[in-house]
Design an enzyme around this catalytic site. Structure first.
Site, PDB file in Angstrom:
ATOM      1  N   TYR A   1     -66.856  12.168 -32.777  1.00  0.00           N
ATOM      2  CA  TYR A   1     -67.654  11.201 -32.017  1.00  0.00           C
ATOM      3  C   TYR A   1     -66.776  10.272 -31.184  1.00  0.00           C
ATOM      4  O   TYR A   1     -67.095   9.967 -30.033  1.00  0.00           O
ATOM      5  CB  TYR A   1     -68.567  10.397 -32.954  1.00  0.00           C
ATOM      6  CG  TYR A   1     -69.787  11.175 -33.375  1.00  0.00           C
ATOM      7  CD1 TYR A   1     -70.813  11.417 -32.476  1.00  0.00           C
ATOM      8  CD2 TYR A   1     -69.905  11.684 -34.661  1.00  0.00           C
ATOM      9  CE1 TYR A   1     -71.943  12.146 -32.841  1.00  0.00           C
ATOM     10  CE2 TYR A   1     -71.032  12.421 -35.036  1.00  0.00           C
ATOM     11  CZ  TYR A   1     -72.036  12.642 -34.121  1.00  0.00           C
ATOM     12  OH  TYR A   1     -73.149  13.365 -34.483  1.00  0.00           O
TER      13      TYR A   1
ATOM     14  N   ARG B   1     -64.040  10.820 -29.726  1.00  0.00           N
ATOM     15  CA  ARG B   1     -63.566  11.506 -28.510  1.00  0.00           C
ATOM     16  C   ARG B   1     -64.663  11.695 -27.479  1.00  0.00           C
ATOM     17  O   ARG B   1     -64.410  12.106 -26.360  1.00  0.00           O
ATOM     18  CB  ARG B   1     -62.956  12.850 -28.892  1.00  0.00           C
ATOM     19  CG  ARG B   1     -61.686  12.674 -29.690  1.00  0.00           C
ATOM     20  CD  ARG B   1     -61.213  13.951 -30.315  1.00  0.00           C
ATOM     21  NE  ARG B   1     -60.219  13.643 -31.333  1.00  0.00           N
ATOM     22  CZ  ARG B   1     -59.143  14.355 -31.564  1.00  0.00           C
ATOM     23  NH1 ARG B   1     -58.900  15.430 -30.841  1.00  0.00           N
ATOM     24  NH2 ARG B   1     -58.310  14.009 -32.511  1.00  0.00           N
TER      25      ARG B   1
ATOM     26  N   GLU C   1     -73.640   1.527 -37.390  1.00  0.00           N
ATOM     27  CA  GLU C   1     -73.864   1.174 -35.987  1.00  0.00           C
ATOM     28  C   GLU C   1     -73.115   2.161 -35.116  1.00  0.00           C
ATOM     29  O   GLU C   1     -71.922   2.398 -35.317  1.00  0.00           O
ATOM     30  CB  GLU C   1     -73.375  -0.225 -35.649  1.00  0.00           C
ATOM     31  CG  GLU C   1     -73.655  -0.557 -34.191  1.00  0.00           C
ATOM     32  CD  GLU C   1     -72.684  -1.542 -33.580  1.00  0.00           C
ATOM     33  OE1 GLU C   1     -72.263  -1.289 -32.425  1.00  0.00           O
ATOM     34  OE2 GLU C   1     -72.345  -2.529 -34.230  1.00  0.00           O
TER      35      GLU C   1
END
Length: 188
Positions: free
Chosen positions: A114, A116, A137
């Site tokens: 995620y 990247r 979050e």
């Protein structure tokens, strides 16, 4: 203080119910498809995201205030894929329920898959004797919509064990997020 290994994590999950449900190895495939991995890793545990999301919206043009949070700033969504608008964020929760021992502190780091893609996962530390589903979050830092996949890995928990137990735990303080079950909004 020391970082705990996969052996320790497996033992604590079995004897203390520290993580439920618990996956003793790394799962990288489901239903014949490659997925973002979850489960026990060398020195941590990769958690999964549930299919419950709260996606931030600015349709009410409110101010984000942690002391007086407006729950109308979110749209509830349930599904296998959550699309986060550009430069926005969403809240979710882990599938796993945690029971943190009194002499352990847990830090959470986002998975590189995620990161990247410009999606940052933020979680505050899980303090000694905290328990519950972890509220996650996801910040989409890109100018494009971003996908988050439910029931797949999203972040890694790293466990630090102290040589001594803390004097006052999260449970002792009556922490406001103790025992949280769903996606939990800010409380004061």
């Amino acid at each position: 203080m020391s970082i705990k290994s996969d052996r320790w994590i497996r033992r604590m999950a079995a004897t203390q119910r520290m993580i439920e449900p618990f996956e003793a190895g790394q799962v990288r495939e489901a239903g014949g498809h490659r997925i973002v991995s979850y489960g026990t890793s060398s020195y941590g545990y990769d958690v999964r995201c549930s299919n419950e999301f709260k996606i931030f919206t600015n349709i009410n043009s409110t101010i984000v205030d942690p002391k007086a949070f407006d729950s109308g700033s979110f749209v509830d969504f349930t599904g296998d894929v959550c699309i986060i608008p550009p430069n926005s964020f969403a809240l979710a929760r882990t599938i796993e329920y945690f029971r943190i021992p009194r002499n352990v502190l847990v830090a959470c780091l986002g998975k590189s898959t995620y990161a990247r893609c410009g999606v940052i996962v933020n979680v505050t530390p899980l303090e000694p004797e905290w328990e519950g589903h972890v509220t996650l979050e996801f910040s989409n830092t890109t100018p494009l919509p971003a996908k988050i996949y439910a029931n797949e890995g999203v972040a890694q928990m790293i466990f630090f064990e102290s040589d001594e137990v803390c004097e006052t735990s999260y449970k002792d303080r009556g922490g406001k997020y103790q025992g949280q079950q769903g996606v939990t909004l800010p409380k004061l």
